[in-house]
Design a protein around this motif. Structure first.
Motif, short mmCIF file in Angstrom:
data_model
loop_
_atom_site.label_atom_id
_atom_site.label_comp_id
_atom_site.label_asym_id
_atom_site.label_seq_id
_atom_site.Cartn_x
_atom_site.Cartn_y
_atom_site.Cartn_z
N CYS A 46 52.70 11.02 57.78
CA CYS A 46 51.44 10.74 57.74
C CYS A 46 51.09 10.29 56.14
CB CYS A 46 50.32 11.96 57.96
SG CYS A 46 50.26 12.23 59.70
N VAL A 50 50.34 6.56 56.69
CA VAL A 50 48.91 6.42 56.98
C VAL A 50 48.05 7.45 56.11
CG1 VAL A 50 48.27 5.09 59.02
CG2 VAL A 50 49.05 7.47 59.14
N ALA A 52 45.41 7.07 54.15
CA ALA A 52 44.27 6.67 54.36
C ALA A 52 43.11 7.20 53.46
CB ALA A 52 43.61 7.04 55.92
N TRP B 123 47.69 14.24 61.43
CA TRP B 123 46.61 13.46 60.57
C TRP B 123 45.27 13.71 60.86
CZ3 TRP B 123 42.58 9.91 61.15
CH2 TRP B 123 42.34 8.98 60.07
N LYS B 127 42.52 15.08 58.33
CA LYS B 127 40.97 14.74 57.95
C LYS B 127 39.95 15.45 58.29
CE LYS B 127 38.49 10.32 59.70
NZ LYS B 127 38.14 10.12 58.18
#
Lengths: 190, 134
Positions: A46, A50, A52, B123, B127
């Motif tokens: 990750c 990504v 992000a 992921w 988040k």
């Protein structure tokens, strides 16, 4: 020599495989003071691919790239074992489990990974998508939420007497019992 | 890095031959139909424990010269909630993260999909981390 290979091609008993897995922990410490743990590799992927802007993925994953080499090795090991160390015999399964699975139309035992559940065609069925996509999501989300998986908690954590790892391991087992006995029968019948 | 690749290769072979990558063995474990995986995990923990204890007792150094050390694990409620969720996924996929990679190597290419979703799950945790109870 041939006899040796024949023996190696049988499934290895627990008292051979277990200690060998256990030795991986001191081996990694000796090779570079690395703590055995595999699910971290998913986090590094990750962070590398990504991130992000999420703070959980803002770190220097390159410092942890040994972990990615280790999982690449696992993949290679699976390939080598399947090509050279498999005698092609059917997987032996407990009769009670075989009986239960037959009820869901799972009757092939030619692979450790049942093709009647895990195959590209099955991806387009409810049970296939639930097992592969749903199961995968839970493995990734759950292991990171718990701070480790079977390798980091159940083996490395227990071996270094970390009580939080005992909590995690008990919850892994409890979750597995609930899924296998109460939820999976429903998914398999879809 | 080659040494970690080789260590991983050995580990992958063991996972395959121990049938730890078998969906069937995982089902047997959670139905209490087989001692196999309990024996594996139990003996692996004991051997690892003895190994780490000896390395620390004799203040062994790794081959790059650092003193062997292991980090303590901090408790959080994540080990309970995340642990249960991981357990669900373990029994469904019949694999934890290590065996997933070995399954791909063993020829089950579709397991790459499972791995992709495991990465997605990781992921999503990153988040939502600050909103989850810990």
């Amino acid at each position: 020599m041939e006899q040796w290979i024949e023996t190696l091609q049988q499934p290895w008993p627990w008292y051979v495989a277990g200690p060998l897995i256990g030795l991986t922990v001191p081996l990694l410490l000796w090779l570079g003071n690395k703590s055995f743990g595999i699910s971290s590799s998913l986090r590094h992927i990750c962070a590398a691919c990504v991130p992000a802007g999420i703070s959980f993925f803002q770190y220097n994953w390159r410092k942890e790239k040994w972990n990615l080499f280790f999982i690449a090795g696992i993949l290679a090991g699976g390939f080598i074992a399947a090509q050279l160390l498999d005698n092609g015999a059917a997987v032996s399964v407990h009769p009670a489990l075989a009986g239960e699975l037959a009820g869901y139309g799972i009757t092939r035992y030619d692979s450790l990974i049942p093709a009647e559940l895990f195959s590209w065609q099955q991806l387009f069925t409810w049970r296939g998508i639930l097992l592969m996509a749903g199961g995968g999501l839970l493995v990734g989300f759950g292991s990171r939420y718990a701070g480790g998986c079977t390798s980091g908690h159940a083996i490395m954590g227990l071996a270094t007497l970390q009580w939080p790892s005992l909590v995690a391991t008990c919850c892994f087992m409890a979750g597995g019992f609930i899924m296998a006995n109460f939820i999976l029968p429903f998914i398999l019948s879809l | 890095m080659l040494k970690y690749l080789l260590a991983g290769t050995a580990f992958g072979i063991i996972l395959y031959k121990a049938e730890l990558i078998s969906w069937f063995r995982i089902q047997e474990m959670f139905r209490l139909q087989s001692f196999h995986l309990y024996g594996i995990i139990g003996s692996a923990v004991l051997v690892a424990m003895a190994g780490v204890w000896l390395m620390k007792k004799f203040r062994m150094k790794s081959i790059d010269g650092t003193v062997i050390s292991t980090a303590p694990k901090q408790f959080s409620r994540g080990q309970i909630y995340g642990g249960l969720l991981f357990g669900f996924g373990w029994a469904a996929t019949g694999a934890c993260p290590g065996p997933l990679f070995a399954q791909v190597g063993a020829g089950a290419g579709v397991v790459l999909v499972t791995i992709a979703f495991a990465v997605a799950g990781t992921w999503l945790y990153g988040k939502w981390k600050h909103r989850l109870p810990h």
